[in-house]
Design an enzyme around this catalytic site. Structure first.
Site, PDB file in Angstrom:
ATOM      1  N   ARG A  51     -63.519 -14.962  -9.101  1.00 56.02           N
ATOM      2  CA  ARG A  51     -62.601 -14.644 -10.271  1.00 56.02           C
ATOM      3  C   ARG A  51     -62.284 -13.166 -10.153  1.00 56.02           C
ATOM      4  O   ARG A  51     -63.011 -12.540  -9.523  1.00 56.02           O
ATOM      5  CB  ARG A  51     -62.542 -15.158 -11.690  1.00 56.02           C
ATOM      6  CG  ARG A  51     -64.084 -15.432 -12.102  1.00 56.02           C
ATOM      7  CD  ARG A  51     -64.991 -14.145 -12.132  1.00 56.02           C
ATOM      8  NE  ARG A  51     -64.004 -13.199 -13.102  1.00 56.02           N
ATOM      9  CZ  ARG A  51     -64.494 -11.896 -13.049  1.00 56.02           C
ATOM     10  NH1 ARG A  51     -65.467 -11.485 -12.314  1.00 56.02           N
ATOM     11  NH2 ARG A  51     -63.787 -11.258 -13.745  1.00 56.02           N
ATOM     12  N   GLY A  52     -61.356 -12.786 -10.912  1.00 56.36           N
ATOM     13  CA  GLY A  52     -61.184 -11.108 -10.931  1.00 56.36           C
ATOM     14  C   GLY A  52     -60.158 -11.034  -9.776  1.00 56.36           C
ATOM     15  O   GLY A  52     -59.920 -11.734  -8.661  1.00 56.36           O
ATOM     16  N   ALA A  53     -58.865 -10.105  -9.994  1.00 57.45           N
ATOM     17  CA  ALA A  53     -57.623 -10.357  -9.291  1.00 57.45           C
ATOM     18  C   ALA A  53     -58.058  -9.835  -7.726  1.00 57.45           C
ATOM     19  O   ALA A  53     -57.446 -10.593  -6.847  1.00 57.45           O
ATOM     20  CB  ALA A  53     -56.750  -9.358  -9.855  1.00 57.45           C
ATOM     21  N   ARG A  88     -53.866 -19.854  -9.595  1.00 58.44           N
ATOM     22  CA  ARG A  88     -53.921 -18.952 -10.792  1.00 58.44           C
ATOM     23  C   ARG A  88     -52.545 -17.972 -10.736  1.00 58.44           C
ATOM     24  O   ARG A  88     -52.296 -17.371  -9.791  1.00 58.44           O
ATOM     25  CB  ARG A  88     -55.230 -18.152 -10.879  1.00 58.44           C
ATOM     26  CG  ARG A  88     -56.499 -18.875 -11.001  1.00 58.44           C
ATOM     27  CD  ARG A  88     -57.699 -18.201 -11.373  1.00 58.44           C
ATOM     28  NE  ARG A  88     -57.707 -17.881 -12.791  1.00 58.44           N
ATOM     29  CZ  ARG A  88     -58.386 -17.067 -13.363  1.00 58.44           C
ATOM     30  NH1 ARG A  88     -59.164 -16.427 -12.766  1.00 58.44           N
ATOM     31  NH2 ARG A  88     -58.046 -16.643 -14.867  1.00 58.44           N
ATOM     32  N   GLN A 198     -66.936 -13.189 -19.391  1.00 60.98           N
ATOM     33  CA  GLN A 198     -67.313 -12.368 -18.364  1.00 60.98           C
ATOM     34  C   GLN A 198     -67.914 -11.175 -18.777  1.00 60.98           C
ATOM     35  O   GLN A 198     -68.571 -10.624 -17.510  1.00 60.98           O
ATOM     36  CB  GLN A 198     -65.810 -12.077 -17.639  1.00 60.98           C
ATOM     37  CG  GLN A 198     -65.214 -13.279 -17.047  1.00 60.98           C
ATOM     38  CD  GLN A 198     -64.276 -13.722 -18.109  1.00 60.98           C
ATOM     39  OE1 GLN A 198     -64.153 -13.630 -19.448  1.00 60.98           O
ATOM     40  NE2 GLN A 198     -63.020 -14.405 -17.435  1.00 60.98           N
ATOM     41  N   ASP A 239     -54.784  -7.587 -13.687  1.00 61.36           N
ATOM     42  CA  ASP A 239     -54.402  -8.451 -13.094  1.00 61.36           C
ATOM     43  C   ASP A 239     -52.964  -8.349 -12.391  1.00 61.36           C
ATOM     44  O   ASP A 239     -52.583  -8.795 -11.245  1.00 61.36           O
ATOM     45  CB  ASP A 239     -54.579  -9.761 -13.796  1.00 61.36           C
ATOM     46  CG  ASP A 239     -56.021 -10.058 -13.997  1.00 61.36           C
ATOM     47  OD1 ASP A 239     -56.462  -9.751 -14.786  1.00 61.36           O
ATOM     48  OD2 ASP A 239     -56.360 -10.986 -13.057  1.00 61.36           O
ATOM     49  N   LYS A 250     -57.223  -9.267 -19.015  1.00 60.71           N
ATOM     50  CA  LYS A 250     -57.983 -10.223 -19.908  1.00 60.71           C
ATOM     51  C   LYS A 250     -57.560 -10.229 -21.305  1.00 60.71           C
ATOM     52  O   LYS A 250     -57.307  -9.016 -21.807  1.00 60.71           O
ATOM     53  CB  LYS A 250     -59.569 -10.135 -19.709  1.00 60.71           C
ATOM     54  CG  LYS A 250     -60.325 -11.064 -20.469  1.00 60.71           C
ATOM     55  CD  LYS A 250     -59.905 -12.613 -20.142  1.00 60.71           C
ATOM     56  CE  LYS A 250     -59.721 -12.867 -18.483  1.00 60.71           C
ATOM     57  NZ  LYS A 250     -59.212 -14.047 -18.359  1.00 60.71           N
TER      58      LYS A 250
HETATM   59  O1  MRU Z   1     -59.903 -14.575 -15.696  1.00 59.66           O
HETATM   60  P1  MRU Z   1     -60.671 -13.534 -14.872  1.00 59.66           P
HETATM   61  O2  MRU Z   1     -62.014 -13.459 -14.821  1.00 59.66           O
HETATM   62  O3  MRU Z   1     -60.164 -13.586 -13.422  1.00 59.66           O
HETATM   63  O4  MRU Z   1     -60.126 -12.270 -15.208  1.00 59.66           O
HETATM   64  C1  MRU Z   1     -60.379 -11.078 -14.789  1.00 59.66           C
HETATM   65  C2  MRU Z   1     -59.920  -9.949 -15.367  1.00 59.66           C
HETATM   66  O5  MRU Z   1     -59.104  -9.847 -16.285  1.00 59.66           O
HETATM   67  C3  MRU Z   1     -60.152  -8.619 -14.415  1.00 59.66           C
HETATM   68  O6  MRU Z   1     -60.223  -7.279 -15.653  1.00 59.66           O
HETATM   69  C4  MRU Z   1     -58.971  -7.973 -13.640  1.00 59.66           C
HETATM   70  O7  MRU Z   1     -58.863  -9.530 -13.002  1.00 59.66           O
HETATM   71  C5  MRU Z   1     -59.286  -6.945 -12.898  1.00 59.66           C
HETATM   72  S1  MRU Z   1     -60.539  -7.268 -11.767  1.00 59.66           S
HETATM   73  C6  MRU Z   1     -61.060  -6.007 -11.041  1.00 59.66           C
END
Ligand code: MRU
Length: 374
Positions: A51-53, A88, A198, A239, A250
């Site tokens: 996960r994470g963009a 996603r 997270q 994201d 988030k």
């Molecule tokens: O739902 P997630 O855990 O994928 O959400 C992650 C976030 O919101 C991060 O802040 C965002 O993806 C930036 S990651 C470098």
């Protein structure tokens, strides 16, 4: 980043498979998953094992490589793009990585598609690492500018935008690591980030692995700390960022930005140019917001005193829940967007400048990775 002292990426190729850390098992266990099919990769993204963009983008890139091993036909390629593209909706890096694979693979004969897709996936991963290093350098300058308030600098972050959310290095945490490594006295307030925690689970774990002083706080504590002068700046990831500088991140990020604005605390967003979406003019109402299963809210997972995994319900059985996973912070609340092209204002001009700068760097073969992306 180091896991128990060993340099480790969040995702990498392992022969005909893709290996990654199962983030649903952290912080209690470092478990690896080896995915051999595009379907397994897609499930890992949906279930947030990755996960994470930026990491979602890299995982999608690798997912296409797995698919091209399975079926390199045009139909196989289109099916892979469909299955990965549906995982996603909010992180634009996913669509960006798929578009990059599609553009590169379209003119390639099926028998060469697997090797080409692996190469593109590796480029995406390597560029991500170099990009985050550049974000770290630019963000460090902003942190240094806070020093007169010091000697200790207190940052607050939400969710996890660290190396676990990228291939390595992180976005929002890249400047934190750079500052810590440069010997600055830095401390991070870590929002727990309900419902999936997270912050409490991932950010706290990786800051601990790197030796960065940090404290986990309840999601609602940030405003209170800002009022008391205990936060020098907020730094978060993104994201998707619209053409006007509106930032999707988030759920809960918007509330932190409001509190920061009210208390004159700088609010920084760190993100690669691949997170900027010039096709969307404004973020509120336009950026697709993922709604996740309300059970993520109604149940919590962790380990008990004997280390056994437990899942417990925290709401009345009959109470329904609503679980939007992201929100949009309007550009007017964002002090700076830190990209690999530098820190730019959260405005139409700033976003355009970052995108143009990146395009020029790619044209000149001087992208941060030193290699021209395909
Ligand atoms: O739902 P997630 O855990 O994928 O959400 C992650 C976030 O919101 C991060 O802040 C965002 O993806 C930036 S990651 C470098």
């Amino acid at each position: 980043m180091k896991v128990d002292g060993t340099p480790t990426r969040a995702i990498w190729r392992d022969g005909a498979r893709v290996c990654f850390i199962d983030q649903t098992r952290l912080p209690h266990r470092v478990a690896l998953i080896r995915a051999g099919t595009v379907e397994r990769m897609a499930r890992a993204i949906v279930d947030m094992q990755v996960r994470g963009a930026p990491l979602i983008g890299a995982a999608a890139g690798y997912g296409v490589a797995l698919a091209m091993q399975q079926d390199p036909s045009d139909a196989g390629l289109e099916a892979a793009l469909r299955v990965l593209g549906a995982t996603r909706p909010t992180a634009v890096n996913l669509q960006w990585a798929l578009r990059r694979q599609r553009n590169r693979l379209a003119g390639v004969a099926p028998e060469r598609r697997a090797s080409t897709a692996w190469m593109v996936a590796a480029q995406i991963a390597d560029e991500d690492v170099a990009t985050n290093a550049a974000i770290g350098r630019h963000g460090l300058e902003l942190i240094r500018a806070l020093l007169p308030r010091g000697p200790r600098i207190n940052l607050l972050t939400h969710c996890n935008a660290g190396w676990l959310a990228t291939v390595d290095g992180g976005t929002a945490l890249a400047p934190v690591y750079a500052a810590h490594d440069a010997g600055l006295d830095i401390h991070v307030w870590v929002d727990e980030t309900r419902p999936r925690n997270q912050g409490a689970a991932l950010t706290a774990w990786e800051l601990g692995q790197h030796g960065v002083p940090h404290t986990v706080i309840a999601d609602n504590a940030g405003g209170h700390l800002m009022q008391r002068g205990e936060v020098d700046a907020v730094i978060v990831g993104a994201d998707r960022i619209a053409a006007n500088g509106d930032v999707a991140n988030k759920i809960g990020t918007y509330l932190k930005a409001l509190a920061a604005h009210d208390n004159a605390v700088p609010f920084w967003v760190a993100a690669p140019v691949s997170t900027l979406d010039a096709t969307i003019q404004t973020g509120v109402g336009s950026i697709p917001i993922e709604n996740r299963d309300a059970d993520e809210l109604r149940w919590m997972a962790g380990v008990d005193n004997s280390g056994r995994r437990r899942r417990v319900r925290v709401t009345p059985d009959a109470s329904p829940g609503h679980n939007p996973a992201f929100d949009v912070t309007p550009a007017r609340l964002v002090s700076r967007i830190i990209t690999e092209q530098g820190a730019v204002p959260a405005s139409k001009d700033g976003i355009a400048r970052a995108i143009l700068g990146k395009a020029e760097a790619v044209r000149n073969h001087t992208s941060v990775s030193g290699s021209k992306p395909s």
